[in-house]
Structures are given as structure tokens and as C-alpha cells.
Enzyme design. Structure first.
Site, short mmCIF file in Angstrom:
data_model
loop_
_atom_site.label_atom_id
_atom_site.label_comp_id
_atom_site.label_asym_id
_atom_site.label_seq_id
_atom_site.Cartn_x
_atom_site.Cartn_y
_atom_site.Cartn_z
N CYS A 154 0.84 -1.21 0.00
CA CYS A 154 0.00 0.00 0.00
C CYS A 154 0.87 1.26 0.00
O CYS A 154 1.61 1.49 -0.93
CB CYS A 154 -0.99 -0.03 1.16
SG CYS A 154 -2.41 1.09 0.88
N GLU A 211 -3.36 -8.87 2.31
CA GLU A 211 -3.09 -9.51 3.62
C GLU A 211 -4.22 -9.30 4.62
O GLU A 211 -4.21 -9.90 5.71
CB GLU A 211 -1.79 -8.95 4.21
CG GLU A 211 -1.90 -7.63 4.95
CD GLU A 211 -2.03 -6.39 4.06
OE1 GLU A 211 -2.11 -5.27 4.61
OE2 GLU A 211 -2.05 -6.54 2.81
N HIS A 262 -4.40 -4.40 -0.25
CA HIS A 262 -4.24 -5.08 1.05
C HIS A 262 -4.69 -6.53 0.97
O HIS A 262 -5.61 -6.95 1.67
CB HIS A 262 -5.04 -4.34 2.12
CG HIS A 262 -4.38 -3.08 2.60
ND1 HIS A 262 -3.25 -3.09 3.40
CD2 HIS A 262 -4.69 -1.78 2.39
CE1 HIS A 262 -2.90 -1.84 3.68
NE2 HIS A 262 -3.75 -1.03 3.07
#
Length: 324
Positions: free
Chosen positions: A142, A237, A235
Site C-alpha cells: 500500500c 493480507e 491489502h
């Protein structure tokens, strides 16, 4: 193989409850293998959640991974208890003489600021330069990815008229890439940012390849072989409820925020969201760890001396260490 994290790190209980193999520090010392050394420069506000998210993905690798938590030397985190930072984090200045097989730089809640106005920008630039001599491969996420491509390639960051927020369909543009091994042609990725980098600004001579992209959300993943880095602008994750937590937090603060795109069933925030990206998150991080394992120097102190990070050579086993 499991992931090695500090015995008292809050993420441990969560990961063990999920079935992720977590290695105690005392047991790691006795194992006859050198672990993969991964550093995490955690710039996210909720550091405990971010530690857990990334440790979960790194701990799913068949290799033993040793995670080192790193912070900016002079920056004081405002949203994480100081005793947590003191107990588990190392100042970058204290680890800068060390070598790492991999290094992750997370996002940060500063994307509306010009890079040069971020209080720790000068130190972050030194860290990016340091990774070129002390780290074999990097994974920037990011704002961390935006900062990296700005630092290394001079790419411009553009503010968006409203937050790009939700779960967006993405395309696999490089099925032959080792980082996208096993990926579907079309998949979902969570997005949460107020700014973007644009494909037309990728320098033609940079050697960077666009691996993932969304028609709606734009660039997602760049491979940067010259700097041995992956730049992930979104994102992947995130947990199932990360976007939900952000949404309700912003609502409670009276911030203008749209309902996350294609996230809640029937766009109804009262319904629990479904996770449609978890498997691809595990694939991406597993592929990244595998690529590091295949190419990292046999002796960790030789990191930084490689002729080429992608030189063709047979797969190697990490050196064993003498048993206690």
C-alpha cells in the site's frame, strides 16, 4: 515448518488457535536448520493486527521463518501501547548492520500527505537504500509500495476524489510469473486507499512488470527486479473484517466514507462479510517466500554481494546450523 515469533507476542495465541504452526524460541534454537530471516517494518496504526495478518501468511510456508519486528528509530507510535513496542520492536538503527532474506514495508495512514512532509520520510529513504545491500528481496504494501516506487523510480502519487474502498476484481496479467504460480485468471483483492499510482507513469526503462491490475481500482502489483522488490498497492493480507473495522471506525468519527464496494452481502453492513481473497493471499506470500528460498545466498552474510538476484542456478538448501 512453523514461524518463529517472540513467545509472548499477542499474535501467537491467535495463530495457534487457527492451526498455524508457531515455534517456541527455545525449540527454534535446537532445530538443525537456518531459518529464513524476514524483517517487518510495521507502519500501520494497529500494529498487533498487522503483525498477526502477516505472520499468518508467512507461517503457512513449508520453510521455517524467523520474523523480526522493526520500527522507525525516532517515530513514536500513537495507537499501540508503548510496552508492546518496547517488548517486541527493534529500532531500524539497531538492526541496520544485519542481513535479511526478506523485508516487508507496510502501509501507513499518511497517504494524503506529500512524501516529503511525512515526518520519517528521510529515514524511510535510508531504509529503502539499505535494503539494496542488506536484504535479498522486499515486499512493499500500500503506502509502503507507493513510497518505494516514488523513491526508486520517481513515480507520482495522485489523490483520489474519494476513498477507493472495498473488494475489487483483479486480473492476472502474468500467469508465467513465479509470484503468481497457482493464481486464477480473475480474483478479488481488498482495497483501502485515498491515493493511487498510475500505469502510464511506470518508467519504460525501469524493468518493472505489471502483474495484477483492476479495471476499477487500477494498479495492484508490480514486480521490480532491479530492486528485488514486489510493490503491492492494495491489502491482500487483510483479515475478513479489516474493511468492516475501518468502515465502522470512520462512521463513528463522522468521516465521509462509502460502503465498501462488493464487500458486505447485498451491500448490507449488518451482514458479516465473506472472505474471497484468503487463498490468493496465501499463494502470493508462499510464492514470494519460495522465490527467496530458491535465490538467497547460501550464507546469509553474502546478501548484498549477489551478482544478480535472479541468476540462474540450481535450488539450494539453506545451510544447517549445529544442533545444541
Amino acid at each position: 515448518m512453523p514461524i518463529k515469533i517472540p513467545d509472548n507476542l499477542p499474535a501467537r495465541a491467535t495463530l495457534e488457535a487457527e492451526g498455524v504452526m508457531v515455534l517456541r524460541e527455545a525449540d527454534a534454537v535446537r532445530q538443525d536448520i537456518r531459518p529464513m530471516r524476514i524483517g517487518l517494518l510495521n507502519l500501520m496504526p494497529n500494529k498487533v493486527k498487522t503483525e498477526t495478518q502477516l505472520a499468518r501468511l508467512l507461517g503457512s510456508s513449508p520453510l521455517q521463518v524467523e520474523l523480526t519486528l522493526v520500527k522507525m528509530t525516532n517515530h513514536v507510535a500513537r495507537n499501540t501501547p508503548s510496552d508492546h513496542i518496547i517488548s517486541f520492536y527493534h529500532d531500524w538503527e539497531d538492526v541496520r548492520s544485519e542481513k535479511f532474506d526478506g523485508f516487508i514495508v507496510t502501509g501507513a495512514p499518511v497517504e494524503t500527505l506529500p512524501f516529503e512532509q511525512v515526518t520519517y520520510w528521510d529515514e524511510l529513504r535510508r531504509i529503502f537504500d539499505w535494503t539494496q545491500t542488506n536484504v535479498h528481496c522486499c515486499f512493499n504494501i500500500c503506502w509502503g509500495a507507493q513510497a518505494a516506487v516514488h523513491h526508486f523510480h520517481g513515480m507520482t502519487k495522485y489523490l483520489l476524489p474519494q476513498k477507493m474502498f472495498g473488494v475489487y476484481r483483479h486480473r492476472n496479467l502474468a500467469p508465467a510469473s513465479p509470484y503468481l504460480r497457482g493464481f486464477s485468471d480473475d480474483f478479488s483483492v481488498p482495497v483501502s486507499r485515498w491515493s493511487e499510482m498510475r500505469r502510464e507513469d511506470v518508467p519504460a526503462d525501469s524493468g518493472m512488470d505489471v502483474l495484477m491490475e483492476s479495471e476499477e481500482a487500477g494498479l495492484c502489483l508490480l514486480n521490480d527486479p532491479a530492486h528485488r522488490s514486489l510493490h503491492m498497492f492494495n491489502h491482500i493480507e487483510y483479515d475478513s473484517h479489516s474493511l468492516s473495522d475501518e468502515y465502522f471506525r470512520d462512521l463513528a468519527s463522522d468521516k465521509p466514507v462509502p460502503t465498501p464496494h462488493d464487500y458486505f452481502p447485498d451491500d448490507n453492513p449488518s451482514q458479516p462479510p465473506l472472505n474471497r481473497w484468503r487463498s490468493h493471499a496465501h499463494l502470493l506470500f508462499g510464492n514470494w517466500i519460495n522465490e527467496i528460498y530458491q535465490t538467497t545466498p547460501f550464507v546469509i552474510d553474502e546478501i548484498g554481494n549477489e551478482v544478480s538476484a535472479r541468476a540462474e542456478r540450481p535450488a539450494i538448501a539453506l545451510p544447517r546450523k549445529r544442533s545444541a
